[in-house]
Scaffold this motif. Structure first.
Motif, mmCIF file in Angstrom:
data_model
loop_
_atom_site.group_PDB
_atom_site.id
_atom_site.type_symbol
_atom_site.label_atom_id
_atom_site.label_comp_id
_atom_site.label_asym_id
_atom_site.label_seq_id
_atom_site.Cartn_x
_atom_site.Cartn_y
_atom_site.Cartn_z
ATOM 1 N N ALA A 11 3.449 13.862 15.256
ATOM 2 C CA ALA A 11 2.199 14.545 14.943
ATOM 3 C C ALA A 11 1.943 14.582 13.438
ATOM 4 C CB ALA A 11 2.228 15.961 15.522
ATOM 5 N N VAL A 12 2.983 14.804 12.658
ATOM 6 C CA VAL A 12 2.831 14.914 11.209
ATOM 7 C C VAL A 12 2.528 13.556 10.568
ATOM 8 C CG1 VAL A 12 4.071 15.425 9.071
ATOM 9 C CG2 VAL A 12 4.228 16.998 11.002
ATOM 10 N N THR A 13 3.151 12.488 11.068
ATOM 11 C CA THR A 13 3.032 11.159 10.439
ATOM 12 C C THR A 13 2.125 10.231 11.239
ATOM 13 O OG1 THR A 13 4.979 10.291 11.620
ATOM 14 C CG2 THR A 13 5.366 11.390 9.512
ATOM 15 N N ARG A 14 1.293 10.773 12.126
ATOM 16 C CA ARG A 14 0.620 9.976 13.149
ATOM 17 C C ARG A 14 -0.226 8.835 12.585
ATOM 18 N NH1 ARG A 14 -1.551 14.893 12.682
ATOM 19 N NH2 ARG A 14 -3.798 15.215 12.495
ATOM 20 N N PHE A 15 -0.911 9.041 11.464
ATOM 21 C CA PHE A 15 -1.791 7.993 10.954
ATOM 22 C C PHE A 15 -0.993 6.818 10.407
ATOM 23 C CE2 PHE A 15 -4.353 11.934 10.456
ATOM 24 C CZ PHE A 15 -5.320 11.622 11.405
ATOM 25 N N ARG A 16 0.011 7.110 9.589
ATOM 26 C CA ARG A 16 0.827 6.031 9.037
ATOM 27 C C ARG A 16 1.694 5.390 10.126
ATOM 28 N NH1 ARG A 16 4.741 6.672 3.715
ATOM 29 N NH2 ARG A 16 5.957 4.765 4.008
ATOM 30 N N LEU A 17 2.198 6.202 11.057
ATOM 31 C CA LEU A 17 2.996 5.670 12.157
ATOM 32 C C LEU A 17 2.158 4.742 13.025
ATOM 33 C CD1 LEU A 17 5.534 5.590 13.946
ATOM 34 C CD2 LEU A 17 4.720 7.672 15.060
ATOM 35 N N MET A 18 0.934 5.141 13.349
ATOM 36 C CA MET A 18 0.085 4.296 14.178
ATOM 37 C C MET A 18 -0.272 2.997 13.459
ATOM 38 S SD MET A 18 -1.121 3.837 17.087
ATOM 39 C CE MET A 18 -0.673 5.458 17.722
ATOM 40 N N GLU A 19 -0.503 3.070 12.152
ATOM 41 C CA GLU A 19 -0.770 1.848 11.390
ATOM 42 C C GLU A 19 0.406 0.886 11.495
ATOM 43 O OE1 GLU A 19 -1.843 0.388 6.816
ATOM 44 O OE2 GLU A 19 -1.321 2.485 7.210
ATOM 45 N N ARG B 239 0.818 -1.216 0.000
ATOM 46 C CA ARG B 239 0.000 0.000 0.000
ATOM 47 C C ARG B 239 0.849 1.263 0.000
ATOM 48 N NH1 ARG B 239 -2.608 -2.739 4.029
ATOM 49 N NH2 ARG B 239 -1.896 -1.238 5.586
ATOM 50 N N GLN B 240 2.000 1.199 0.646
ATOM 51 C CA GLN B 240 2.859 2.373 0.750
ATOM 52 C C GLN B 240 3.850 2.483 -0.407
ATOM 53 O OE1 GLN B 240 2.082 4.589 2.865
ATOM 54 N NE2 GLN B 240 0.687 3.347 4.107
ATOM 55 N N GLY B 241 3.761 1.608 -1.391
ATOM 56 C CA GLY B 241 4.633 1.683 -2.558
ATOM 57 C C GLY B 241 6.033 1.181 -2.323
ATOM 58 N N ARG B 242 6.244 0.432 -1.241
ATOM 59 C CA ARG B 242 7.578 -0.102 -0.948
ATOM 60 C C ARG B 242 7.815 -1.463 -1.600
ATOM 61 N NH1 ARG B 242 10.846 3.981 1.023
ATOM 62 N NH2 ARG B 242 10.045 4.883 2.967
ATOM 63 N N GLU C 12 12.829 5.100 11.117
ATOM 64 C CA GLU C 12 13.826 6.111 10.767
ATOM 65 C C GLU C 12 13.222 7.135 9.818
ATOM 66 O OE1 GLU C 12 17.907 7.739 10.535
ATOM 67 O OE2 GLU C 12 16.763 6.515 11.975
ATOM 68 N N HIS C 13 12.432 6.679 8.872
ATOM 69 C CA HIS C 13 11.785 7.559 7.898
ATOM 70 C C HIS C 13 10.800 8.505 8.595
ATOM 71 C CE1 HIS C 13 10.655 8.538 3.754
ATOM 72 N NE2 HIS C 13 9.386 8.499 4.122
ATOM 73 N N PHE C 14 10.099 8.010 9.617
ATOM 74 C CA PHE C 14 9.102 8.816 10.308
ATOM 75 C C PHE C 14 9.703 9.727 11.391
ATOM 76 C CE2 PHE C 14 5.992 5.077 9.608
ATOM 77 C CZ PHE C 14 5.704 5.550 8.344
#
Length: 364
Positions: free
Chosen positions: A284-292, A27-30, A143-145
């Motif tokens: 705070a900026v990446t919270r949705f993807r980080l929480m997933e 989903r994240q294109g990785r 590391e990316h987040f």
């Protein structure tokens, strides 16, 4: 607790990518289709040890392939470089070639280092092909987040491809650059404190000097420095709390001495606070993807029960709580640890956001 769990793991267990993590990567294109796999690169005929300028072993070997395999690999490896750098655009492929393939049996992920060269100007670049490992994927994503750096990497089943992270290995910097006249040790000490804090907050282990690089950038009246991790195999893997803090590795003693001789305790606490604040903004900026990602990790296995039990015990002692006893695995431990380390900073961000929202006039 068995004393062997108090020591860094000499050889980390590799954990498979489960279906949930694989879906996340897609989903994240990785997750992409790669023309060459790690298994393909293992078919070399022989290898030649690579030594440094002083004749010391680098733990890398130049892999030699027969002509048929070499021709097949060259084409595929150039395509992978295009995937890393230009989303697969092959317009420039004719001016690129594979100069060398190096192999390291010393690393947990059995990495291959691919040197790509521009045939017209002899400029070269590197990237790495490794065995895929869930711990390393979680480490790369965190590391990316949570760091100041952005990483490009791709997976294809059991194969992992990573871009090269430029910089001087920490042990090389200590040996060749630390005591040079132009080295600004105060700025260097500041950045080591921040790096140490960042590793502990996100529980990245085994940051000995050869597992991170130092990047020096000329600036007004001196240099600025940046510490960057290059090995993510031991993301939330070890049991002992100190193994997540670079300051406690003997290989980093000269960095620690530099900190103690150039910074007072008040400055150290200031820089630690600055790093936690910066990480809270990134959360705070990446919270949705980080929480997933953290939710997937909380249902995964990336360490042993013994290491998990030891880390829970030591974090309970550190934070003076029993809350970590509720955690069932390393993913849950990491989620709770981030909360304990960053909650004050996140609270301030939330209060600031609410205050700004109250002052902003509503649209007519």
């Amino acid at each position: 607790m068995d004393e062997r769990y108090n020591k860094p793991s000499k050889k980390k267990i590799l954990y498979p990518i489960n279906a949930e993590l694989a879906n996340y990567l897609t989903r994240q294109g990785r997750e992409v289709r790669l023309p060459v796999s790690h298994k393909d690169l293992l078919n070399f005929t022989w290898s030649i040890p690579i030594n440094d300028a002083l004749g010391n072993s680098t733990h890398w070997e130049k892999a030699i392939y027969d002509k048929r395999d070499w021709d097949y690999l060259r084409e595929g490896l150039v395509k992978i470089y295009a995937i890393l750098k230009t989303e697969g655009d092959m317009s420039f492929a004719n001016q690129l070639d594979v100069a060398r393939i190096d192999y390291c049996a010393f690393g947990n992920s059995l990495p291959f280092r691919i040197r790509i060269i521009n045939k017209y100007n002899a400029n070269y670049d590197h990237y790495y092909i490794k065995i895929n490992d869930a711990s390393r994927i979680y480490g790369l994503e965190l590391e990316h987040f949570l760091s100041p750096n952005r990483l490009t990497y791709y997976t294809d089943g059991s194969t992992l491809v990573e871009e090269h992270i430029p910089g001087l290995p920490g042990d090389v910097f200590l040996e060749q650059y630390l005591n040079r006249e132009e080295t600004n040790k105060t700025r260097l000490a500041k950045e080591f404190v921040k790096f140490n804090e960042r590793c502990f907050v996100r529980l990245l282990g085994d940051m000995r000097a050869y597992n991170f690089v130092v990047v020096a950038t000329p600036d007004i009246e001196s240099y600025q420095y940046k510490f960057r991790a290059i090995d993510f195999d031991q993301q939330t893997y070890e049991g002992r709390r100190h193994l997540y803090m670079p300051q406690f590795f003997k290989e980093n003693n000269l960095f620690v001495k530099t900190v103690l001789s150039h910074l007072n305790q008040e400055s150290i606490e200031q820089y630690r606070a600055e790093e936690r604040s910066a990480m809270a903004y990134r959360v705070a900026v990446t919270r949705f993807r980080l929480m997933e990602l953290l939710n997937i990790m909380s249902r995964d296995t990336v360490s042993t029960p013994e290491k998990e039990a030891l880390l829970k015990q030591q974090l309970n002692e550190y934070f003076k709580t029993q809350a970590f006893n509720r955690c069932n695995n390393m993913g849950q431990i990491l989620k709770l640890h981030l909360k304990y380390m960053l909650r004050n900073n996140l609270k301030l961000i939330q209060e600031k956001t609410r205050s700004l929202a109250r002052r902003t006039p509503k649209p007519i």
